[in-house]
Write a protein that holds these residues in place. Structure first.
Motif, PDB file in Angstrom:
ATOM      1  N   ALA A  31      14.474  -4.161 -21.666  1.00 31.31           N
ATOM      2  CA  ALA A  31      15.552  -5.234 -21.083  1.00 31.31           C
ATOM      3  C   ALA A  31      15.181  -6.301 -20.504  1.00 31.31           C
ATOM      4  CB  ALA A  31      16.408  -4.153 -20.236  1.00 31.31           C
ATOM      5  N   GLU A  32      14.146  -6.346 -19.742  1.00 35.14           N
ATOM      6  CA  GLU A  32      13.806  -7.619 -18.986  1.00 35.14           C
ATOM      7  C   GLU A  32      13.360  -8.400 -20.071  1.00 35.14           C
ATOM      8  OE1 GLU A  32      13.154  -4.278 -16.111  1.00 35.14           O
ATOM      9  OE2 GLU A  32      12.743  -4.438 -18.154  1.00 35.14           O
ATOM     10  N   GLU A  33      12.593  -8.274 -21.010  1.00 28.05           N
ATOM     11  CA  GLU A  33      12.329  -9.102 -22.235  1.00 28.05           C
ATOM     12  C   GLU A  33      13.552  -9.573 -22.974  1.00 28.05           C
ATOM     13  OE1 GLU A  33       7.766  -7.287 -22.783  1.00 28.05           O
ATOM     14  OE2 GLU A  33       9.318  -7.034 -24.235  1.00 28.05           O
ATOM     15  N   LEU A  34      14.370  -8.950 -23.200  1.00 24.14           N
ATOM     16  CA  LEU A  34      15.682  -9.406 -23.889  1.00 24.14           C
ATOM     17  C   LEU A  34      16.549 -10.388 -23.028  1.00 24.14           C
ATOM     18  CD1 LEU A  34      17.273  -8.881 -26.512  1.00 24.14           C
ATOM     19  CD2 LEU A  34      18.511  -7.370 -25.386  1.00 24.14           C
ATOM     20  N   ALA A  35      16.534 -10.116 -21.700  1.00 23.88           N
ATOM     21  CA  ALA A  35      17.299 -10.988 -20.692  1.00 23.88           C
ATOM     22  C   ALA A  35      16.351 -12.195 -20.856  1.00 23.88           C
ATOM     23  CB  ALA A  35      17.083 -10.335 -19.250  1.00 23.88           C
ATOM     24  N   TRP A  36      15.072 -12.390 -20.855  1.00 23.07           N
ATOM     25  CA  TRP A  36      14.333 -13.762 -21.032  1.00 23.07           C
ATOM     26  C   TRP A  36      14.681 -14.446 -21.984  1.00 23.07           C
ATOM     27  CZ3 TRP A  36      10.969 -14.990 -25.014  1.00 23.07           C
ATOM     28  CH2 TRP A  36      10.295 -15.868 -24.843  1.00 23.07           C
ATOM     29  N   VAL A  37      14.989 -13.954 -23.238  1.00 18.52           N
ATOM     30  CA  VAL A  37      15.643 -14.696 -24.289  1.00 18.52           C
ATOM     31  C   VAL A  37      16.966 -15.370 -24.100  1.00 18.52           C
ATOM     32  CG1 VAL A  37      16.378 -14.450 -26.558  1.00 18.52           C
ATOM     33  CG2 VAL A  37      14.582 -12.806 -25.915  1.00 18.52           C
ATOM     34  N   SER A  38      17.737 -14.612 -23.354  1.00 20.68           N
ATOM     35  CA  SER A  38      19.075 -15.352 -22.714  1.00 20.68           C
ATOM     36  C   SER A  38      18.661 -16.219 -21.792  1.00 20.68           C
ATOM     37  CB  SER A  38      19.811 -14.153 -22.202  1.00 20.68           C
ATOM     38  OG  SER A  38      20.993 -14.598 -21.726  1.00 20.68           O
ATOM     39  N   GLU A  39      18.012 -16.295 -20.939  1.00 21.77           N
ATOM     40  CA  GLU A  39      17.787 -17.102 -19.873  1.00 21.77           C
ATOM     41  C   GLU A  39      16.946 -18.415 -20.488  1.00 21.77           C
ATOM     42  OE1 GLU A  39      18.285 -16.852 -16.331  1.00 21.77           O
ATOM     43  OE2 GLU A  39      19.233 -15.353 -17.325  1.00 21.77           O
ATOM     44  N   VAL A  40      16.065 -18.426 -21.565  1.00 23.19           N
ATOM     45  CA  VAL A  40      15.740 -19.491 -22.108  1.00 23.19           C
ATOM     46  C   VAL A  40      16.609 -20.160 -23.051  1.00 23.19           C
ATOM     47  CG1 VAL A  40      14.063 -20.345 -24.057  1.00 23.19           C
ATOM     48  CG2 VAL A  40      13.193 -18.436 -22.086  1.00 23.19           C
ATOM     49  N   VAL A  41      17.546 -19.476 -23.828  1.00 20.14           N
ATOM     50  CA  VAL A  41      18.412 -20.094 -24.622  1.00 20.14           C
ATOM     51  C   VAL A  41      19.370 -20.915 -23.780  1.00 20.14           C
ATOM     52  CG1 VAL A  41      20.277 -19.621 -26.310  1.00 20.14           C
ATOM     53  CG2 VAL A  41      18.015 -18.619 -26.529  1.00 20.14           C
ATOM     54  N   SER A  42      19.804 -20.336 -22.772  1.00 20.36           N
ATOM     55  CA  SER A  42      20.803 -20.871 -21.877  1.00 20.36           C
ATOM     56  C   SER A  42      20.353 -22.213 -20.992  1.00 20.36           C
ATOM     57  CB  SER A  42      21.320 -19.904 -20.835  1.00 20.36           C
ATOM     58  OG  SER A  42      20.298 -19.486 -19.957  1.00 20.36           O
TER      59      SER A  42
ATOM     60  N   THR B 287      16.663  -8.605 -13.979  1.00 24.15           N
ATOM     61  CA  THR B 287      15.567  -9.459 -13.935  1.00 24.15           C
ATOM     62  C   THR B 287      15.125  -9.863 -15.435  1.00 24.15           C
ATOM     63  OG1 THR B 287      13.863  -7.927 -13.530  1.00 24.15           O
ATOM     64  CG2 THR B 287      14.821  -9.163 -11.726  1.00 24.15           C
ATOM     65  N   ALA B 288      14.327 -10.761 -15.493  1.00 30.78           N
ATOM     66  CA  ALA B 288      13.802 -11.277 -16.778  1.00 30.78           C
ATOM     67  C   ALA B 288      12.446 -11.381 -16.748  1.00 30.78           C
ATOM     68  CB  ALA B 288      14.540 -12.849 -17.130  1.00 30.78           C
ATOM     69  N   ALA B 289      11.490 -10.803 -18.006  1.00 32.99           N
ATOM     70  CA  ALA B 289      10.292 -11.184 -17.992  1.00 32.99           C
ATOM     71  C   ALA B 289       9.740 -11.494 -19.371  1.00 32.99           C
ATOM     72  CB  ALA B 289       9.542  -9.717 -17.929  1.00 32.99           C
ATOM     73  N   GLN B 290       8.678 -12.255 -19.574  1.00 34.84           N
ATOM     74  CA  GLN B 290       7.995 -12.844 -20.694  1.00 34.84           C
ATOM     75  C   GLN B 290       7.554 -11.662 -21.413  1.00 34.84           C
ATOM     76  OE1 GLN B 290       4.386 -15.196 -21.572  1.00 34.84           O
ATOM     77  NE2 GLN B 290       5.818 -16.735 -21.251  1.00 34.84           N
ATOM     78  N   PRO B 291       8.037 -11.579 -22.817  1.00 29.45           N
ATOM     79  CA  PRO B 291       7.689 -10.733 -23.708  1.00 29.45           C
ATOM     80  C   PRO B 291       6.294 -11.215 -24.353  1.00 29.45           C
ATOM     81  CG  PRO B 291       9.225 -11.895 -24.982  1.00 29.45           C
ATOM     82  CD  PRO B 291       9.146 -12.441 -23.485  1.00 29.45           C
ATOM     83  N   GLN B 292       5.611 -10.126 -25.037  1.00 33.17           N
ATOM     84  CA  GLN B 292       4.216 -11.043 -25.794  1.00 33.17           C
ATOM     85  C   GLN B 292       4.647 -11.797 -26.939  1.00 33.17           C
ATOM     86  OE1 GLN B 292       2.330  -8.003 -28.668  1.00 33.17           O
ATOM     87  NE2 GLN B 292       0.726  -8.236 -27.443  1.00 33.17           N
ATOM     88  N   ILE B 293       3.932 -13.034 -26.886  1.00 31.44           N
ATOM     89  CA  ILE B 293       4.149 -13.932 -27.981  1.00 31.44           C
ATOM     90  C   ILE B 293       3.016 -14.153 -28.828  1.00 31.44           C
ATOM     91  CG2 ILE B 293       4.928 -16.304 -28.338  1.00 31.44           C
ATOM     92  CD1 ILE B 293       6.353 -16.252 -25.638  1.00 31.44           C
TER      93      ILE B 293
ATOM     94  N   LYS C  58      24.273 -11.134 -19.421  1.00 33.28           N
ATOM     95  CA  LYS C  58      24.626 -12.658 -19.728  1.00 33.28           C
ATOM     96  C   LYS C  58      24.589 -13.004 -21.151  1.00 33.28           C
ATOM     97  CE  LYS C  58      23.281 -13.973 -15.129  1.00 33.28           C
ATOM     98  NZ  LYS C  58      22.090 -14.953 -14.300  1.00 33.28           N
ATOM     99  N   PRO C  59      25.554 -13.170 -21.950  1.00 33.35           N
ATOM    100  CA  PRO C  59      25.131 -13.573 -23.319  1.00 33.35           C
ATOM    101  C   PRO C  59      24.200 -14.515 -23.886  1.00 33.35           C
ATOM    102  CG  PRO C  59      27.498 -13.682 -22.907  1.00 33.35           C
ATOM    103  CD  PRO C  59      26.832 -13.599 -21.550  1.00 33.35           C
ATOM    104  N   ILE C  60      23.465 -14.103 -24.958  1.00 34.11           N
ATOM    105  CA  ILE C  60      22.279 -14.949 -25.413  1.00 34.11           C
ATOM    106  C   ILE C  60      23.110 -16.102 -26.138  1.00 34.11           C
ATOM    107  CG2 ILE C  60      20.302 -15.215 -27.057  1.00 34.11           C
ATOM    108  CD1 ILE C  60      20.008 -12.132 -26.565  1.00 34.11           C
ATOM    109  N   GLY C  61      23.018 -17.505 -25.655  1.00 33.31           N
ATOM    110  CA  GLY C  61      23.562 -18.458 -26.214  1.00 33.31           C
ATOM    111  C   GLY C  61      24.990 -18.609 -25.828  1.00 33.31           C
TER     112      GLY C  61
END
Length: 302
Positions: free
Chosen positions: A41-52, A25-31, A85-88
């Protein structure tokens, strides 16, 4: 008077070494403004989800993360049994920000594939970056590609980045990166770009990068080209590489060009300096070019 004794059981203190495995799963990190802290890992997955484009987050002004700095706060475990899932993915769905690994490690990267398409042929922790800065990071993973049918899409595979793109105004930077683990490709077609750190690169400066991953290629296509490099497969326009080392073995059956550091420098502005290979290279195939540092130079300098 009478004395009373009361015992209160709070429970055992949690063992900080026992981390709950990532479940994909994905979770938003601190911005904070343009600074983003990545802790899990959830926060890194969030990056992949946003970029894609699979996830729209109104807190991010540009889904490529251009102008943003993402910093790893802790080591991250991707759990080994969850597909990453790769980032980009492509030039239109790419990462253009800065990822500062801060000396941390991302382990448990797992990518397995048996097909490629023109919209999904870039593989690594990052699939496609454009003018990005990736630095101070170690990645440990297992990338296993078993393509069972031919395709017009050439896979670009790197332990950390599949396709590194840049421009004269936004040169990409790969600095102090290490990839450990395995890259294994079986394919009936040629036209692939495989590197321990990066696959295909253009308009990039690569420095102080290390590959410690064994690379194994089994290409049953007898007359097509494939490029394999310990650090990067191909250095194209204005791609420069300095002080990089390959420490692992490369075994290729059917690859066209195989180099301990890079397979192919293709333009006059490509440069390789201060790099070394310490792994064994075993290669053969159609019109094979094999080199300890680089396999084939149509232009460029060492």
């Amino acid at each position: 008077g009478t004395k009373y004794t009361r015992t209160i059981v709070i429970g055992e203190k949690p063992d900080p070494s026992q981390v709950i495995p990532w479940d994909g799963t994905a979770a938003q990190p601190q911005i904070k403004g343009t600074n983003i802290s990545i802790n899990t890992a959830e926060e890194l997955a969030w990056v992949s989800e946003v970029v894609s484009g699979r996830l729209v987050d109104e807190n991010i002004a540009d889904k490529t993360f251009k102008g943003y700095t993402l910093t790893l706060v802790k080591d991250i475990d991707l759990s080994d049994d969850i597909e990453w899932k790769p980032i980009g993915l492509t030039s239109s769905l790419s990462f253009s920000g800065t990822l500062d690994g801060a000396g941390k490690t991302i382990k448990g990267l797992k990518i397995t594939r048996n097909t490629y398409s023109s919209s999904d042929n870039n593989t690594g922790l990052f699939g496609f970056t454009n003018g990005a800065i990736i630095k101070d990071l170690t990645v440990e993973g297992d990338i296993t590609i078993n393509v069972t049918s031919t395709s017009s899409s050439a896979p670009r595979i790197g332990g950390i980045i599949g396709y590194v793109n840049g421009s004269s105004s936004a040169v990409s930077t790969l600095e102090n990166l290490t990839y450990k683990g395995v890259i294994d490709l079986s394919t009936p077609q040629g036209g692939y770009y495989i590197g321990g750190v990066a696959g295909f690169t253009t308009q990039v400066k690569i420095s102080n990068c290390v590959n410690e991953a064994q690379i194994t290629i089994n290409n049953t296509h007898a007359t097509s080209s494939g490029y394999v490099g310990g650090i990067a497969a191909q250095l194209s326009s204005n791609a420069e590489m300095y002080s990089c080392r390959n420490l692992a073995d490369i075994t290729c059956a059917g690859a066209n060009r195989v180099g301990g550091v890079t397979a192919y420098t293709s333009t006059a502005t490509s440069k390789v300096a201060g790099c070394a290979n310490f792994g064994d290279i075993v290669a053969g195939g159609y019109n094979s070019n094999v080199g300890g540092v680089t396999a084939y130079m149509s232009n460029g300098s060492i």
